[in-house]
Write a protein that holds these residues in place. Structure first.
Motif, mmCIF file in Angstrom:
data_model
loop_
_atom_site.group_PDB
_atom_site.id
_atom_site.type_symbol
_atom_site.label_atom_id
_atom_site.label_comp_id
_atom_site.label_asym_id
_atom_site.label_seq_id
_atom_site.Cartn_x
_atom_site.Cartn_y
_atom_site.Cartn_z
ATOM 1 N N LEU A 27 -2.772 -78.814 33.940
ATOM 2 C CA LEU A 27 -2.156 -77.890 32.983
ATOM 3 C C LEU A 27 -0.658 -77.682 33.194
ATOM 4 C CD1 LEU A 27 -4.961 -75.217 32.490
ATOM 5 C CD2 LEU A 27 -4.134 -76.905 30.830
ATOM 6 N N PRO A 28 -0.157 -77.602 34.439
ATOM 7 C CA PRO A 28 1.300 -77.452 34.609
ATOM 8 C C PRO A 28 2.105 -78.595 34.003
ATOM 9 C CG PRO A 28 0.171 -76.871 36.626
ATOM 10 C CD PRO A 28 -0.864 -77.478 35.715
ATOM 11 N N PHE A 29 1.502 -79.764 33.872
ATOM 12 C CA PHE A 29 2.165 -80.886 33.208
ATOM 13 C C PHE A 29 1.915 -80.849 31.697
ATOM 14 C CE2 PHE A 29 1.378 -82.440 37.519
ATOM 15 C CZ PHE A 29 2.615 -82.957 37.871
ATOM 16 N N ALA A 30 0.677 -80.557 31.319
ATOM 17 C CA ALA A 30 0.285 -80.652 29.913
ATOM 18 C C ALA A 30 0.936 -79.590 29.036
ATOM 19 C CB ALA A 30 -1.237 -80.557 29.798
ATOM 20 N N VAL A 31 0.996 -78.350 29.524
ATOM 21 C CA VAL A 31 1.508 -77.250 28.696
ATOM 22 C C VAL A 31 2.959 -77.481 28.267
ATOM 23 C CG1 VAL A 31 2.066 -74.794 28.656
ATOM 24 C CG2 VAL A 31 -0.135 -75.555 29.577
ATOM 25 N N PRO A 32 3.884 -77.807 29.186
ATOM 26 C CA PRO A 32 5.275 -78.065 28.749
ATOM 27 C C PRO A 32 5.385 -79.244 27.784
ATOM 28 C CG PRO A 32 5.175 -77.767 31.122
ATOM 29 C CD PRO A 32 3.761 -77.904 30.650
ATOM 30 N N ILE A 33 4.580 -80.292 28.027
ATOM 31 C CA ILE A 33 4.644 -81.467 27.148
ATOM 32 C C ILE A 33 4.174 -81.101 25.752
ATOM 33 C CG2 ILE A 33 3.671 -83.759 26.714
ATOM 34 C CD1 ILE A 33 3.584 -84.141 29.765
ATOM 35 N N TYR A 34 3.071 -80.348 25.653
ATOM 36 C CA TYR A 34 2.583 -79.904 24.345
ATOM 37 C C TYR A 34 3.602 -78.982 23.679
ATOM 38 C CZ TYR A 34 -2.153 -81.785 24.242
ATOM 39 O OH TYR A 34 -3.231 -82.615 24.164
ATOM 40 N N TYR A 35 4.269 -78.168 24.472
ATOM 41 C CA TYR A 35 5.232 -77.200 23.923
ATOM 42 C C TYR A 35 6.447 -77.906 23.337
ATOM 43 C CZ TYR A 35 8.455 -73.274 23.645
ATOM 44 O OH TYR A 35 9.358 -72.327 23.199
ATOM 45 N N PHE A 36 6.953 -78.935 24.038
ATOM 46 C CA PHE A 36 8.178 -79.603 23.600
ATOM 47 C C PHE A 36 7.937 -80.785 22.655
ATOM 48 C CE2 PHE A 36 9.613 -77.631 27.631
ATOM 49 C CZ PHE A 36 10.670 -76.886 27.131
ATOM 50 N N GLY A 38 4.585 -81.509 21.172
ATOM 51 C CA GLY A 38 3.366 -81.383 20.373
ATOM 52 C C GLY A 38 3.574 -81.429 18.878
ATOM 53 N N VAL A 39 4.588 -80.738 18.389
ATOM 54 C CA VAL A 39 4.829 -80.676 16.948
ATOM 55 C C VAL A 39 5.545 -81.932 16.454
ATOM 56 C CG1 VAL A 39 5.972 -79.408 15.104
ATOM 57 C CG2 VAL A 39 4.895 -78.163 16.987
ATOM 58 N N LEU A 44 2.057 -89.208 20.523
ATOM 59 C CA LEU A 44 2.711 -89.471 21.804
ATOM 60 C C LEU A 44 2.337 -88.405 22.822
ATOM 61 C CD1 LEU A 44 4.698 -91.105 23.512
ATOM 62 C CD2 LEU A 44 6.551 -89.690 22.579
ATOM 63 N N THR A 45 2.240 -87.168 22.361
ATOM 64 C CA THR A 45 1.845 -86.068 23.248
ATOM 65 C C THR A 45 0.465 -86.312 23.835
ATOM 66 O OG1 THR A 45 3.145 -84.488 21.951
ATOM 67 C CG2 THR A 45 1.422 -83.580 23.375
ATOM 68 N N THR A 46 -0.466 -86.722 22.992
ATOM 69 C CA THR A 46 -1.830 -86.985 23.453
ATOM 70 C C THR A 46 -1.861 -88.126 24.463
ATOM 71 O OG1 THR A 46 -2.771 -86.224 21.352
ATOM 72 C CG2 THR A 46 -4.150 -87.629 22.731
ATOM 73 N N ILE A 47 -1.123 -89.197 24.180
ATOM 74 C CA ILE A 47 -1.091 -90.358 25.076
ATOM 75 C C ILE A 47 -0.555 -89.961 26.449
ATOM 76 C CG2 ILE A 47 -0.001 -92.593 25.497
ATOM 77 C CD1 ILE A 47 -0.102 -93.034 22.437
ATOM 78 N N ILE A 48 0.561 -89.227 26.458
ATOM 79 C CA ILE A 48 1.199 -88.850 27.729
ATOM 80 C C ILE A 48 0.303 -87.910 28.526
ATOM 81 C CG2 ILE A 48 3.136 -87.623 28.780
ATOM 82 C CD1 ILE A 48 4.882 -88.617 26.464
#
Length: 273
Positions: A27-36, A38-39, A44-48
């Motif tokens: 989650l510490p990796f996923a949350v920032p990636i989804y935040y920046f 995701g939209v 690409l967000t899902t892949i990363i």
């Protein structure tokens, strides 16, 4: 809480601890990636995020094997080995899965339920991108479901019950979505149950090596990828979707269930490997 105590936890306790630990580090990796991202670029967000999740999973599995079960070769224990037989099984499964998918679509074409058309992109990149993506998905899901999870189930339950529970968890995990979508696509559930059971049977009939599983799972995904991404079919809508497959998913219909049943029958035939 010691590692020795964790080993003696019941299955649900070990499952919960493993999943919570996986989420804690992911989650510490996923949350920032989804935040920046995701939209802007959800694909690409899902892949990363899924790639990061899998890398963490690999490290956690290694740690789990070494410190919980005192096993320094946990991947070999789960059925991943560097041997000719493993890769032959993988190739066999890949061809079986791919051919099964094409045969299913061909059968529906013969009945006039769909028509084939030229691919929307060049065949080489379509096939190459498809097989790479499919093997990545097949490897990740099979290592988790028929590797780690099946092993944990077999520590507490008989082989038969472990196979059923593994198939059930596999199917349920693909239905983590809104209730309206669950209801709309519920016909997919028995197909996933059958696929899960087929993959457990495949491993057990091939010396508990995961090569056949990875190949079979990847082959099914690969065949669907080529047909779907290449836009190679158009449904004639002569029959309802619950026959040919909800949302053009070939296993999400009656015909898919029939073909999966045939695949299970083939897998259960006496194997000389």
């Amino acid at each position: 809480m010691s590692f020795e105590q964790i080993k003696n936890y019941p299955f649900l306790g070990r499952l919960a601890l493993f999943i919570l630990t996986l989420g804690f580090f992911w989650l510490p990796f996923a949350v920032p990636i989804y935040y920046f991202l995701g939209v802007k670029d959800p694909n690409l967000t899902t892949i990363i995020t899924m790639a990061i999740l899998f890398v963490i999973f690999l490290f956690l599995v290694k740690f789990w094997g070494k410190y919980i079960y005192d096993n320094n070769q946990i991947f070999k224990f789960y059925g991943i080995v560097n041997s000719q037989k493993f890769f032959l099984h993988l190739l066999k499964g890949l061809l079986m899965g791919f051919a099964s998918t094409l045969l299913l679509f061909t059968f529906e074409s013969l009945w006039g339920w769909l028509v084939f058309q030229p691919p929307s992109m060049a065949l080489f990149p379509l096939f190459f991108q498809g097989v790479i993506s499919a093997i990545a998905i097949g490897f990740a899901e099979e290592l988790f479901f028929r590797g780690w999870l099946l092993s944990e189930l077999e520590r507490d339950f008989s082989l038969g019950i472990s196979a059923v529970l593994n198939s059930l968890i596999f199917a349920i995990s693909h239905f983590i979505k809104p209730l309206s979508e669950v209801i709309r696509t519920i016909v997919t559930f028995p197909a996933l149950l059958l696929l899960g059971y087929t993959l457990v049977s495949a491993k057990r009939s091939h010396q508990n090596l995961l090569g056949i599983n990875i190949g079979l799972h990847s082959g099914l995904v690969w065949g669907y990828y080529v047909i779907n991404v290449g836009e190679m079919i158009t449904y004639t809508e002569k029959v309802p979707q619950w026959i040919t497959g909800i949302d053009k998913n070939p296993i999400a219909g009656i015909i898919g269930l029939i073909f999966l049943s045939m695949l299970l029958y083939i897998i259960k035939l006496p194997n000389k490997d």
